[in-house]
Design a protein around this motif. Sequence first.
Motif, PDB file in Angstrom:
ATOM      1  N   VAL A 258       0.862  -1.178  -0.031  1.00  0.00           N
ATOM      2  CA  VAL A 258       0.066  -0.129   0.120  1.00  0.00           C
ATOM      3  C   VAL A 258       1.109   1.144   0.085  1.00  0.00           C
ATOM      4  N   VAL A 259       0.846   2.005  -0.982  1.00  0.00           N
ATOM      5  CA  VAL A 259       1.488   3.295  -1.046  1.00  0.00           C
ATOM      6  C   VAL A 259       0.524   4.555  -0.575  1.00  0.00           C
ATOM      7  N   ALA A 260       0.942   5.321   0.121  1.00  0.00           N
ATOM      8  CA  ALA A 260       0.265   6.423   0.795  1.00  0.00           C
ATOM      9  C   ALA A 260       0.938   7.525   0.856  1.00  0.00           C
ATOM     10  N   HIS A 261       0.398   8.739   1.233  1.00  0.00           N
ATOM     11  CA  HIS A 261       1.073  10.017   1.294  1.00  0.00           C
ATOM     12  C   HIS A 261       0.805  10.756   2.587  1.00  0.00           C
ATOM     13  N   LYS A 262       1.730  11.122   3.306  1.00  0.00           N
ATOM     14  CA  LYS A 262       1.504  12.186   4.206  1.00  0.00           C
ATOM     15  C   LYS A 262       1.882  13.386   4.097  1.00  0.00           C
ATOM     16  N   SER A 263       1.245  14.432   4.801  1.00  0.00           N
ATOM     17  CA  SER A 263       1.794  15.573   4.480  1.00  0.00           C
ATOM     18  C   SER A 263       2.093  16.380   5.898  1.00  0.00           C
ATOM     19  N   TYR A 264       2.977  17.202   5.910  1.00  0.00           N
ATOM     20  CA  TYR A 264       3.627  17.533   7.287  1.00  0.00           C
ATOM     21  C   TYR A 264       3.967  19.216   7.066  1.00  0.00           C
ATOM     22  N   ARG A 265       4.439  20.002   8.241  1.00  0.00           N
ATOM     23  CA  ARG A 265       4.933  21.234   8.041  1.00  0.00           C
ATOM     24  C   ARG A 265       6.170  21.120   8.792  1.00  0.00           C
ATOM     25  N   HIS A 266       7.201  21.819   7.875  1.00  0.00           N
ATOM     26  CA  HIS A 266       8.563  21.440   8.689  1.00  0.00           C
ATOM     27  C   HIS A 266       8.712  22.571   9.584  1.00  0.00           C
ATOM     28  N   ALA A 267       9.359  21.705  10.774  1.00  0.00           N
ATOM     29  CA  ALA A 267       9.183  22.502  11.986  1.00  0.00           C
ATOM     30  C   ALA A 267      10.056  23.914  12.027  1.00  0.00           C
ATOM     31  N   ARG A 268      11.245  24.109  11.168  1.00  0.00           N
ATOM     32  CA  ARG A 268      12.051  25.276  11.053  1.00  0.00           C
ATOM     33  C   ARG A 268      11.485  26.041  10.023  1.00  0.00           C
ATOM     34  N   THR A 269      11.439  25.627   8.891  1.00  0.00           N
ATOM     35  CA  THR A 269      10.944  26.701   7.670  1.00  0.00           C
ATOM     36  C   THR A 269       9.441  26.967   7.869  1.00  0.00           C
ATOM     37  N   GLY A 270       8.434  26.079   8.421  1.00  0.00           N
ATOM     38  CA  GLY A 270       7.036  26.129   8.388  1.00  0.00           C
ATOM     39  C   GLY A 270       6.490  25.711   7.058  1.00  0.00           C
ATOM     40  N   ARG A 271       7.385  25.260   5.969  1.00  0.00           N
ATOM     41  CA  ARG A 271       6.646  24.761   4.695  1.00  0.00           C
ATOM     42  C   ARG A 271       6.115  23.698   4.756  1.00  0.00           C
ATOM     43  N   ARG A 272       5.150  23.332   4.054  1.00  0.00           N
ATOM     44  CA  ARG A 272       4.584  21.963   3.668  1.00  0.00           C
ATOM     45  C   ARG A 272       5.218  21.117   3.065  1.00  0.00           C
ATOM     46  N   HIS A 273       5.390  19.763   3.225  1.00  0.00           N
ATOM     47  CA  HIS A 273       6.052  18.867   2.500  1.00  0.00           C
ATOM     48  C   HIS A 273       5.399  17.559   2.511  1.00  0.00           C
ATOM     49  N   THR A 274       5.474  16.811   1.621  1.00  0.00           N
ATOM     50  CA  THR A 274       4.674  15.568   1.309  1.00  0.00           C
ATOM     51  C   THR A 274       5.871  14.406   1.329  1.00  0.00           C
ATOM     52  N   ARG A 275       5.310  13.371   1.927  1.00  0.00           N
ATOM     53  CA  ARG A 275       6.402  12.104   1.823  1.00  0.00           C
ATOM     54  C   ARG A 275       5.550  10.871   1.637  1.00  0.00           C
ATOM     55  N   LYS A 276       6.243  10.082   1.017  1.00  0.00           N
ATOM     56  CA  LYS A 276       5.703   8.493   0.569  1.00  0.00           C
ATOM     57  C   LYS A 276       5.978   7.750   1.595  1.00  0.00           C
TER      58      LYS A 276
END
Length: 378
Positions: A258-276
């Motif tokens: 099962v391939v899924a994604h999660k979205s999180y906000r970087h603690a230092r930069t505050g930018r949104r990132h997506t990880r597989k």
Amino acid sequence: MRSAPQSIPRGRAAASRHLRVVLTTWLSAAVRLPANRRACTPAAVWQLLLWAAAFARSLAAACAVTPGAPTGQAVWDALRAALPKRRRTLERRLLPALHAPLPKRPKAARVALDYHRIPYYGAPDRHTTRAKSSSGTHTFHTYATACVVGGPGRYTLGLTAVAEREPMADVLARLLDQVAASRVPVRVVLLDRAFFSIAVMRLLQARRLAFVIPAVVRGRKPRPGVPAAGLRAVRRRGAGRYEYTHADRGQSVRVTGVVAHKSYRHARTGRRHTRKLLYLTWRVGGGPVAVRDLYRTRFGIESSYRQLGESRPRTSTTDGVVRLLWVAIGLVIRNAWVWANRTEARGWSLASTRLILLLDVLVTFTRYDAEARPSPPT
């Protein structure tokens, strides 16, 4: 055999006395302490251990500050006379105490399995394991536990000590046997990445247990003109479910990737990132989001380890049997806290339960000490 479920009487004072008595009863049935000692009775030993657990202190500290308590050496002599030589024997004896507060569950539960390492700063021995440096040491006493996650009754169902280089399938088999002895039906098993192996997945399939485990990505890396292979190729696909045969060293297992994604906000930069994310599952339905959210409930077992740290006696002994008993006492107290919350419905915190035990043990020993003193002449 698991003892019958018990209930706590109404009323704050009755509940505190009942909780201490019930814990003492459960532990006394697991470890039969010598009863032919005048001051160091089994009840006194268990109450001192409960005080040490509630205050996260050593047994010697509990004996030193408790009025009328026996000496620390006398308590250690009583314990060593009753404890077995092997950790596996103690695990079997402690299992009824761990399962004593379990109610009958109307439906199957999600069970999480994980390793818990307690740092050790002495010389390595046959009871210790070596792992990546943490808390300033490479040496640990390692335990594996099984815990119900997702829902109000988050009981710990299994506890086993792990030896150095012990096969994960052997550890898993002991935990699954303990879960089966609890008579809690299992809906799905959520495993930590450390359990990722073909032997573990084949054992779960042989026992007809659905499971979710994060994949340890291996396989050929992509190069110009050469595509990726193995789990690396599966992870490069889009979100979805894919049938996959995981093979290694002549062994294979058929699972669903099962391939899924999660979205999180970087603690230092505050930018949104997506990880597989890549999970290997068997007999687990739902799309990628449902599987990802199901596995997120596994982190409830990490909370059980934090609570274990709050209610575990401290020791510097090298004896692995004693250290296993200390961990079991912390988990039995935690199970009693979950049971008290479900029975009383008053929303006790673990800290308040520990405070009740602490004060009740002190009051009990103070009363015994006052009764033992000779009355003043009239």
